[in-house]
Design a protein around this motif. Structure first.
Motif, mmCIF file in Angstrom:
data_model
loop_
_atom_site.group_PDB
_atom_site.id
_atom_site.type_symbol
_atom_site.label_atom_id
_atom_site.label_comp_id
_atom_site.label_asym_id
_atom_site.label_seq_id
_atom_site.Cartn_x
_atom_site.Cartn_y
_atom_site.Cartn_z
ATOM 1 N N GLU A 53 5.909 -9.060 9.010
ATOM 2 C CA GLU A 53 7.324 -9.129 8.626
ATOM 3 C C GLU A 53 7.497 -9.003 7.114
ATOM 4 N N GLU A 54 6.544 -9.557 6.355
ATOM 5 C CA GLU A 54 6.596 -9.411 4.892
ATOM 6 C C GLU A 54 6.482 -7.947 4.482
ATOM 7 N N VAL A 55 5.542 -7.239 5.130
ATOM 8 C CA VAL A 55 5.350 -5.809 4.817
ATOM 9 C C VAL A 55 6.588 -5.020 5.244
ATOM 10 N N ARG A 56 7.149 -5.358 6.407
ATOM 11 C CA ARG A 56 8.352 -4.671 6.878
ATOM 12 C C ARG A 56 9.489 -4.810 5.858
ATOM 13 N N LYS A 57 9.664 -6.029 5.342
ATOM 14 C CA LYS A 57 10.719 -6.270 4.339
ATOM 15 C C LYS A 57 10.495 -5.412 3.101
ATOM 16 N N MET A 58 9.239 -5.320 2.657
ATOM 17 C CA MET A 58 8.920 -4.482 1.479
ATOM 18 C C MET A 58 9.353 -3.045 1.717
ATOM 19 N N LEU A 59 9.006 -2.522 2.911
ATOM 20 C CA LEU A 59 9.346 -1.130 3.234
ATOM 21 C C LEU A 59 10.856 -0.913 3.274
ATOM 22 N N VAL A 60 11.567 -1.869 3.869
ATOM 23 C CA VAL A 60 13.020 -1.733 4.015
ATOM 24 C C VAL A 60 13.734 -1.909 2.676
ATOM 25 N N MET A 61 13.255 -2.855 1.870
ATOM 26 C CA MET A 61 13.937 -3.197 0.615
ATOM 27 C C MET A 61 13.686 -2.195 -0.513
ATOM 28 N N ALA A 62 12.588 -1.447 -0.448
ATOM 29 C CA ALA A 62 12.302 -0.475 -1.516
ATOM 30 C C ALA A 62 13.416 0.566 -1.558
ATOM 31 N N PRO A 63 13.886 0.948 -2.745
ATOM 32 C CA PRO A 63 14.981 1.929 -2.863
ATOM 33 C C PRO A 63 14.681 3.209 -2.089
ATOM 34 N N SER A 64 15.716 3.772 -1.456
ATOM 35 C CA SER A 64 15.536 4.901 -0.534
ATOM 36 C C SER A 64 14.858 6.112 -1.165
ATOM 37 N N LYS A 65 15.358 6.547 -2.312
ATOM 38 C CA LYS A 65 14.783 7.735 -2.962
ATOM 39 C C LYS A 65 13.917 7.285 -4.138
ATOM 40 N N SER A 66 12.794 6.643 -3.829
ATOM 41 C CA SER A 66 11.975 6.121 -4.924
ATOM 42 C C SER A 66 10.502 6.387 -4.677
ATOM 43 N N LEU A 67 9.762 6.509 -5.754
ATOM 44 C CA LEU A 67 8.313 6.644 -5.666
ATOM 45 C C LEU A 67 7.713 5.369 -5.074
ATOM 46 N N GLN A 68 8.333 4.237 -5.357
ATOM 47 C CA GLN A 68 7.875 2.961 -4.808
ATOM 48 C C GLN A 68 7.846 3.022 -3.271
ATOM 49 N N LYS A 69 8.919 3.562 -2.681
ATOM 50 C CA LYS A 69 9.003 3.681 -1.218
ATOM 51 C C LYS A 69 7.907 4.617 -0.693
ATOM 52 N N LEU A 70 7.725 5.761 -1.356
ATOM 53 C CA LEU A 70 6.711 6.729 -0.925
ATOM 54 C C LEU A 70 5.312 6.135 -1.022
ATOM 55 N N ASP A 71 5.037 5.414 -2.125
ATOM 56 C CA ASP A 71 3.719 4.798 -2.297
ATOM 57 C C ASP A 71 3.454 3.742 -1.227
ATOM 58 N N LEU A 72 4.491 2.980 -0.863
ATOM 59 C CA LEU A 72 4.341 1.962 0.187
ATOM 60 C C LEU A 72 4.022 2.605 1.537
ATOM 61 N N ILE A 73 4.739 3.696 1.848
ATOM 62 C CA ILE A 73 4.483 4.413 3.111
ATOM 63 C C ILE A 73 3.064 4.958 3.122
ATOM 64 N N ASN A 74 2.677 5.606 2.023
ATOM 65 C CA ASN A 74 1.337 6.179 1.924
ATOM 66 C C ASN A 74 0.265 5.111 2.075
ATOM 67 N N THR A 75 0.436 3.995 1.384
ATOM 68 C CA THR A 75 -0.570 2.936 1.422
ATOM 69 C C THR A 75 -0.659 2.320 2.813
ATOM 70 N N SER A 76 0.478 2.101 3.463
ATOM 71 C CA SER A 76 0.446 1.519 4.815
ATOM 72 C C SER A 76 -0.229 2.478 5.799
ATOM 73 N N GLN A 77 -0.021 3.786 5.610
ATOM 74 C CA GLN A 77 -0.685 4.773 6.471
ATOM 75 C C GLN A 77 -2.188 4.766 6.239
ATOM 76 N N ARG A 78 -2.586 4.740 4.978
ATOM 77 C CA ARG A 78 -4.013 4.840 4.673
ATOM 78 C C ARG A 78 -4.762 3.541 4.975
ATOM 79 N N LEU A 79 -4.049 2.434 4.987
ATOM 80 C CA LEU A 79 -4.666 1.154 5.366
ATOM 81 C C LEU A 79 -4.641 0.927 6.878
ATOM 82 N N GLY A 80 -4.076 1.895 7.612
ATOM 83 C CA GLY A 80 -4.143 1.843 9.069
ATOM 84 C C GLY A 80 -3.138 0.938 9.748
ATOM 85 N N VAL A 81 -2.057 0.559 9.040
ATOM 86 C CA VAL A 81 -1.072 -0.353 9.645
ATOM 87 C C VAL A 81 0.295 0.298 9.857
#
Length: 555
Positions: A53-81
């Motif tokens: 739920e903490e990770v979900r909040k991070m993904l949802v709260m990150a600004p829509s058009k931001s590098l922060q959001k893209l990096d979070l998506i990339n990292t969650s994919q590469r960490l297998g979650v």
């Protein structure tokens, strides 16, 4: 591989049989020890849910058009979650796709990492976007600017992005040559650091090719060493998730091992490769998520028989015996076993039994009729194996056209892709099976990548053993070229088929469920992994044993 032969006398006739002299399993009964393993306790389940739920909040709260959001998506994919957050990721990337042109105009034009990462994530998700954004990184002559070599992070992101190129994207072909050359030149300067290992791994296994579970395990190690940008919540969640899934996978492999021991196939057929654990690892490469437990077991069991049949056609059976087995499989009835030699009767009856088992398992969902699709495909594989056996016994080298046509089925991937959908639940509809039965271009491309990649690595051993000709021999014979030239041509063909696969994936997203398409792609990733340096499936005691330990044994 050393070739062994044995001569036996049957009905007064001498029969000389070939045998691959394969090494025995390196695992024995190891996984039977996990029968009573607890996948997760209540405390662990709560911790897992809280972190999720903490990770979900991070993904949802990150600004829509931001590098922060893209990096979070990339990292969650590469960490297998990322499988926990499919809806959130799809919504984010759909929004980014809709606003892509707007975002490109707003983002720092010199931020190669941001543009390359966005491009890759969108294409991975099935969204076609233009590669024109990369033109700003080229000079007047169309070459990539020299100052880019100082941006290692950006170069690595560009290298990963261009793996998703399609036909006609010359700028991305150039970008691949440029980044590959520069990353190789940069590598010695990194002094065997954690970053050096990451770059070296990317050059060998780019994200597009990487076997998901293996790359997840590696990336967890890379990520935790990167103290500056490591998100501790995300890392802790990834580690816990990996551990819980690993225990589930151990229990599945325990069940599969018990099943195979009851069959006693290896004792009855000493010439076959005993690679049950490796086949389960193969299935794990196709899908690792908990909801696909039934699908993994189905895929492993049928793959087990496919491997036995492959070894039988490759070198053990005589042409007369293989004719009988081919005809029996075409008829697909218990009565057809009567004319078979005893060892083939064991294979044939075992094959029919495992299909009957799977039909019963799928009956609860009223999906047992879907098994018929894979029966049609196994008949195609056996016909292709028989064609190769005839080439060997008749000492015939087919043309490349003949070889390619037969290779679509002999790769085994028409069958494996179809089987991989059994047990996948509601998304694997009758319409989906009707579609895959037409041999669509994405599936044909994956078959040829599998067939040709296998040939590149195993053809020398196969020739020493006296097997039927591979694509290498066919090309050398037809065009009168050297082995090196044939290798170059086959590599070009593989690259072309990858572009076809990328194109078809982009066309099919939104038409065919993404989960089904990913099984086709993940099957190819397994081949890329197993045949990168050697035939790791056949010679599994070498490097593959350590990798399987890392994924399925070590905590």
């Amino acid at each position: 591989m050393e070739l062994c032969t044995q001569t036996v006398v049957a009905d007064g006739v001498k029969i000389t049989r070939r045998s691959g002299n394969h090494h025995p399993t390196v695992w024995g009964d190891h996984f039977l020890a996990y029968a009573d393993l607890l996948v997760a306790n209540k405390e662990e389940e709560k911790q897992h849910e809280d972190l999720k739920e903490e990770v979900r909040k991070m993904l949802v709260m990150a600004p829509s058009k931001s590098l922060q959001k893209l990096d979070l998506i990339n990292t969650s994919q590469r960490l297998g979650v990322a499988y926990h957050f499919e809806r959130e990721i799809e919504e984010s990337l759909s929004y980014m796709y809709t606003h892509y042109e707007e975002w490109i105009s707003e983002v720092d034009g010199s931020d190669l990492h941001a543009i390359a990462l966005c491009f890759r994530l969108l294409r991975q998700q099935g969204y076609y976007i233009s590669c024109d954004a990369f033109r700003k990184f080229t000079d007047d002559q169309g070459n990539f600017k020299k100052e880019l070599v100082n941006d290692l992070h950006g170069m690595l992101s560009l290298y990963e992005a261009v793996q998703y190129r399609v036909h006609g994207e010359e700028i991305l072909d150039e970008a691949l040559n440029f980044t590959t050359t520069q990353l190789k030149l940069f590598l010695p300067k990194l002094n065997n650091s954690q970053l050096a290992q990451q770059v070296s791994n990317a050059l060998k296994f780019p994200i597009k090719d990487g076997m998901v579970r293996v790359e997840t395990r590696k990336y967890i190690s890379f990520y935790q060493e990167n103290h500056e940008s490591c998100n501790q919540v995300l890392l802790n969640f990834a580690k816990l998730d990996f551990s819980i899934l690993q225990r589930l996978h151990k229990k599945e492999l325990c069940d599969i091992t018990r099943w195979s021991k009851e069959l006693e196939m290896v004792n009855a057929l000493p010439y076959v490769r005993d690679r049950l654990v490796e086949l389960y690892f193969w299935s794990l490469g196709v899908y690792f998520e908990p909801q696909y437990s039934v699908a993994r077991k189905i895929l492993t069991r049928i793959s087990y028989f496919l491997s036995i049949i492959d070894d039988t056609y490759d070198f053990f059976g005589t042409l007369d015996e293989l004719t009988l087995l081919t005809e029996a499989i075409e008829r697909w009835s218990v009565d057809s076993s009567e004319e078979l030699p005893l060892y083939m009767k064991t294979i044939y009856c075992g094959l029919l039994d495992v299909y009957n088992e799977i039909e019963k398992e799928l009956a609860n969902e009223n999906k047992s009729f879907l098994v018929n699709y894979s029966i049609i495909e196994i008949k195609k594989v056996v016909r292709a194996y028989f064609e190769e056996a005839k080439w060997y016994h008749e000492k015939k080298v087919p043309t490349m056209e003949q070889y390619i046509k037969n290779g679509i089925a002999s790769s085994g991937y028409l069958l494996l892709a179809t089987i991989s959908w059994l047990g996948m639940g509601k998304q694997a509809t009758k319409d989906a099976f009707d579609w895959i039965a037409t041999e669509p271009p994405i599936l044909v491309a994956s078959c040829m990548i599998a067939r040709l990649t296998n040939d590149l690595l195993s053809h020398e051993d196969e020739q020493k053993r006296g097997d039927a000709p591979s694509a290498i021999e066919c090309y050398m014979n037809e065009y009168n070229v050297t082995k090196e030239e044939a290798h170059m041509k086959i590599r070009d063909m593989i690259e072309n088929y990858w572009k076809v696969l990328n194109e078809e994936y982009l066309k099919l997203t939104g038409v065919t469920p993404r989960g089904l398409l990913m099984t086709i792609i993940n099957l190819i990733r397994v081949v890329e992994f197993l045949y990168k340096d050697e035939d790791a499936y056949t010679f599994s005691k070498n490097n593959l044993k350590g990798v399987i330990s890392m994924i399925l044994v070590d905590q």
